[in-house]
Scaffold this motif. Sequence first.
Motif: not given
Length: 251
Positions: A32-43, A71-72, A107-118
Amino acid sequence: MNRKVDLSISCYGEVKDGRYDIVALPWGATEPHNLHLPYMTDCILSHDVAVSAALIAKQKYGVNCMVMPPIGMGSQNPGQRELPFCIHTRYETQKAILTDIVSSLYVQGIRKLVIINGHGGNTFKSMIRDLSVDYPDFLIASSEWYTVLKVKDYFENPGDHADEVETSVMMHYHPELVNLEEAGSGEYKTFAVQSLNEKVAWIPRNWGKVSKDTGVGDPRGASAEKGKKFAEAVAEKYARLFDELVNQKLY
């Protein structure tokens, strides 16, 4: 154009022949995000900031960034899990999710990842240290979009949950999801133990004793204009980060 940087709406035909320099992983919670924002606000907010940053990175720096679906699965404080449909995700579960994402991208060849946390309850440092042992040539950076800049430079009354900051940024990206007239005051209690308020030590807050409406901080001064200014400035900072991680040496 968003379809080529946003995996939540992209199709295989649009991405299969692309070259991606870096991946952004929005991570939030279901709560929950107070009474006015969606549950998934952080996502929603971590995802939208990431997409804005990816577009700027492409246009300004020529960096190709793909934004993963958010990711929720968030870690919750005591007193939150008891709230309807508030989902607490254990550290071990979050680590397993991150490990599976990293192993797949590797495996797909990606080598850089940035987590953007909410979500303030999420912490990734120990997970990243472990993964850096298993994947020494895979760079994983962790960040929180709402701490990239000083919120007091943009808002009069920031809190830390469903407050003026989150409400304003949501009003910028998705005004149709905000019912500000229904918002609670976001009034909250601090610890009676002053040493805890001074951060001499840390313990999780019991949400049921801290807030009546689940909010921490008054959202009623929020506006789309404030949210736009802040979100755009944060996205610019992330776009620069993407460029530096892709095109510069770390040491």
